[in-house]
Design an enzyme around this catalytic site. Structure first.
Site, mmCIF file in Angstrom:
data_model
loop_
_atom_site.group_PDB
_atom_site.id
_atom_site.type_symbol
_atom_site.label_atom_id
_atom_site.label_comp_id
_atom_site.label_asym_id
_atom_site.label_seq_id
_atom_site.Cartn_x
_atom_site.Cartn_y
_atom_site.Cartn_z
ATOM 1 C CG ASP A 216 -8.312 -4.626 -2.866
ATOM 2 O OD1 ASP A 216 -9.520 -4.449 -2.654
ATOM 3 O OD2 ASP A 216 -7.578 -3.773 -3.379
ATOM 4 C CG HIS B 168 -2.082 0.900 1.131
ATOM 5 N ND1 HIS B 168 -2.012 2.238 1.388
ATOM 6 C CD2 HIS B 168 -3.358 0.641 0.766
ATOM 7 C CE1 HIS B 168 -3.213 2.774 1.185
ATOM 8 N NE2 HIS B 168 -4.039 1.825 0.798
HETATM 9 N N1 CMC Z 1 4.225 -7.742 -4.035
HETATM 10 C C1 CMC Z 1 5.569 -7.717 -4.137
HETATM 11 N N2 CMC Z 1 6.324 -6.593 -3.992
HETATM 12 C C2 CMC Z 1 5.658 -5.466 -3.736
HETATM 13 C C3 CMC Z 1 4.255 -5.421 -3.605
HETATM 14 C C4 CMC Z 1 3.549 -6.620 -3.765
HETATM 15 N N3 CMC Z 1 2.226 -6.644 -3.679
HETATM 16 N N4 CMC Z 1 3.873 -4.164 -3.352
HETATM 17 C C5 CMC Z 1 4.988 -3.441 -3.311
HETATM 18 N N5 CMC Z 1 6.074 -4.222 -3.547
HETATM 19 C C6 CMC Z 1 7.477 -3.789 -3.587
HETATM 20 C C7 CMC Z 1 7.805 -3.169 -4.940
HETATM 21 O O1 CMC Z 1 8.260 -4.137 -5.855
HETATM 22 C C8 CMC Z 1 8.855 -2.166 -4.563
HETATM 23 O O2 CMC Z 1 10.074 -2.825 -4.393
HETATM 24 P P1 CMC Z 1 11.476 -2.137 -4.824
HETATM 25 O O3 CMC Z 1 11.593 -0.917 -3.940
HETATM 26 O O4 CMC Z 1 12.488 -3.169 -4.562
HETATM 27 O O5 CMC Z 1 11.329 -1.772 -6.266
HETATM 28 C C9 CMC Z 1 8.403 -1.658 -3.192
HETATM 29 O O6 CMC Z 1 7.651 -2.742 -2.633
HETATM 30 C C10 CMC Z 1 7.522 -0.416 -3.255
HETATM 31 O O7 CMC Z 1 6.428 -0.726 -4.114
HETATM 32 P P2 CMC Z 1 5.741 0.286 -5.123
HETATM 33 O O8 CMC Z 1 5.055 -0.489 -6.181
HETATM 34 O O9 CMC Z 1 6.726 1.335 -5.539
HETATM 35 O O10 CMC Z 1 4.664 0.926 -4.149
HETATM 36 P P3 CMC Z 1 3.506 1.890 -4.573
HETATM 37 O O11 CMC Z 1 3.186 2.708 -3.401
HETATM 38 O O12 CMC Z 1 3.834 2.594 -5.839
HETATM 39 O O13 CMC Z 1 2.304 0.888 -4.933
HETATM 40 C C11 CMC Z 1 0.598 -0.702 -4.668
HETATM 41 C C12 CMC Z 1 1.342 0.475 -4.043
HETATM 42 C C13 CMC Z 1 -0.624 -0.985 -3.835
HETATM 43 C C14 CMC Z 1 0.172 -0.329 -6.095
HETATM 44 C C15 CMC Z 1 1.528 -1.928 -4.698
HETATM 45 O O14 CMC Z 1 1.843 -2.307 -3.392
HETATM 46 C C16 CMC Z 1 0.926 -3.074 -5.469
HETATM 47 O O15 CMC Z 1 1.056 -3.138 -6.701
HETATM 48 N N6 CMC Z 1 0.236 -4.041 -4.760
HETATM 49 C C17 CMC Z 1 -0.449 -5.147 -5.424
HETATM 50 C C18 CMC Z 1 -1.791 -4.705 -5.958
HETATM 51 C C19 CMC Z 1 -2.787 -4.451 -4.839
HETATM 52 O O16 CMC Z 1 -2.958 -5.257 -3.944
HETATM 53 N N7 CMC Z 1 -3.487 -3.315 -4.923
HETATM 54 C C20 CMC Z 1 -4.502 -2.922 -3.939
HETATM 55 C C21 CMC Z 1 -4.059 -1.701 -3.205
HETATM 56 S S1 CMC Z 1 -4.903 -1.346 -1.668
HETATM 57 C C22 CMC Z 1 -6.567 -1.117 -1.953
HETATM 58 C C23 CMC Z 1 -6.933 -0.482 -3.229
HETATM 59 O O17 CMC Z 1 -6.489 0.593 -3.560
HETATM 60 O O18 CMC Z 1 -7.724 -1.110 -3.930
#
Ligand code: CMC
Length: 372
Positions: A308, A255
């Site tokens: 989720d 998140h």
């Molecule tokens: N699985 C594996 N690695 C992850 C995940 C995950 N679900 N989420 C974040 N990371 C890692 C990411 O690879 C990155 O690593 P590094 O720094 O080594 O490159 C680090 O954590 C930071 O992640 P980010 O993608 O830059 O974080 P963000 O704030 O841009 O994205 C997010 C947040 C929710 C989009 C992301 O965590 C994600 O894609 N999660 C999976 C999809 C998901 O469950 N979405 C629902 C979000 S919550 C409720 C909603 O909005 O619906």
């Protein structure tokens, strides 16, 4: 080319509005609507009451609650022409495609002289009907028309399945959990549309299109895809390690704001745990194992389950197919979307950020034959 980069990728940490609607403490794992902790609201409130709170800023008195409940109950039915059109949609259409399209269509059928607040209630009342009607049409079942005597959440389950199931109050509480969450992607997108002084149907169509993506609300459906693919407890370790080795995201985890357990995920997990004591709930044990492995692997990155991860398991328990999970998210979040649109427009300024251009500037035009 010497360009000074000043880009906040994904607008991380950038404040775009001042709001009194909700507060998220990402370090402590707290979510507050209008000053009330969600734990308190799910314990004592209903979706109708919480919606009033989010829209108006304070808890309703008896008359006000009666007013909002009645308004939400009376506006449920869809125009006949819309239902006719829904019957002609391809049955393969994803429920989020249908929801996005029908909300947009409704804009042509509804009276234009309503206040923004009346429009917000009207759409909030109709979204469950769109979702349930599509479920019935897609499955060649006769439509079940809304019943005014039922609560918003009960009526939705009734229109889907013809009765109100056991534990339906948990479904109501799940709607409360999903109703609002600050300046998330869909709320931001719809606030941008609102800032152009566009209409509510355009605002909510924008929001639905944004929520649909798997990095946002679409993740709940993807979680169930993953749990189904894993299939049994023995496969969990291999499956998750393989995802991690391929540097793929694990759906339902991570998140932008919560750097600890998402309080909504904690609540959903506990409800499922309570039901699980007496009844086996599909995929719950697999989900617990997935969580254990992910928490272990990503301790340093602070990646925890988000809302989720466990919501789909609860909806699946009610017999709701996985492609209807994200529409249910929309059915609750419309309250937050409309509250933010109304709040922002009180002190409106059109959103117009910039992109830093890094392409060429001095190319000379040549026509298709190469002549200058
Ligand atoms: N699985 C594996 N690695 C992850 C995940 C995950 N679900 N989420 C974040 N990371 C890692 C990411 O690879 C990155 O690593 P590094 O720094 O080594 O490159 C680090 O954590 C930071 O992640 P980010 O993608 O830059 O974080 P963000 O704030 O841009 O994205 C997010 C947040 C929710 C989009 C992301 O965590 C994600 O894609 N999660 C999976 C999809 C998901 O469950 N979405 C629902 C979000 S919550 C409720 C909603 O909005 O619906």
């Amino acid at each position: 080319m010497d360009i000074e980069f000043d880009v906040k990728h994904g607008l991380e940490g950038v404040a775009v509005a001042i709001s009194s609607i909700s507060y998220v403490d990402g370090e402590k794992g707290e979510l507050v609507y209008r000053g009330f902790k969600i734990e308190d609201l799910i314990e004592n409130s209903t979706f109708e009451e919480t919606s009033y709170l989010i829209w108006f800023g304070s808890l309703p008195n008896e008359n006000e609650l009666d007013f909002i409940t009645t308004m939400l109950a009376k506006k449920r039915e869809l125009p006949e022409e819309i239902v006719k059109m829904m019957n002609s949609f391809p049955k393969t259409s994803h429920p989020m495609e249908v929801l996005r399209s029908v909300v947009s269509l409704l804009g042509m059928f509804e009276k234009k002289d309503k206040s923004t607040f009346e429009n917000a209630i009207n759409l909030t009342a109709k979204i469950p009907t769109i979702i349930a009607y599509w479920y019935r049409i897609k499955n060649n079942l006769p439509l079940i028309h809304p019943r005014e005597s039922l609560k918003h959440s009960e009526n939705f389950l009734y229109m889907m399945f013809g009765s109100v199931p056991e534990h339906s109050s948990l479904f109501d509480k799940a709607l409360i959990l999903h109703a609002e969450q600050g300046m998330n992607a869909s709320t931001f997108a719809s606030t941008v549309t609102a800032s152009t002084l566009s209409d509510i149907y355009s605002i909510i169509t924008t929001a639905i299109g944004t929520l649909k993506g798997p990095l946002h609300g679409g993740a709940n459906e993807k979680v169930l895809d993953m749990l189904e693919e894993i299939g049994n407890l023995e496969n969990v370790e291999f499956y998750i390690n393989d995802l991690i080795n391929r540097k793929e995201k694990i759906m339902g985890f991570g998140h932008r704001i919560y750097k600890t357990y998402d309080p909504r995920a904690k609540i959903l997990k506990n409800w499922i745990k309570d039901i699980f004591i007496n009844k086996k709930i599909k995929y719950f044990e697999i989900a617990l194992k997935v969580e254990e492995i992910v928490l272990n692997k990503f301790k340093e990155k602070k990646i925890y389950p988000n809302v989720d991860f466990y919501s789909g398991i609860l909806y699946n328990y009610f017999g709701i197919p996985k492609d209807f999970f994200t529409p249910i998210f929309a059915m609750a979040r419309i309250v937050g979307w409309t509250a933010h649109a109304m709040e922002y427009c009180k002190n409106n300024r059109i959103f117009r950020p910039k992109a830093i251009y890094n392409g060429p500037k001095n190319l000379k035009y040549k026509d298709v034959k190469g002549a200058e």
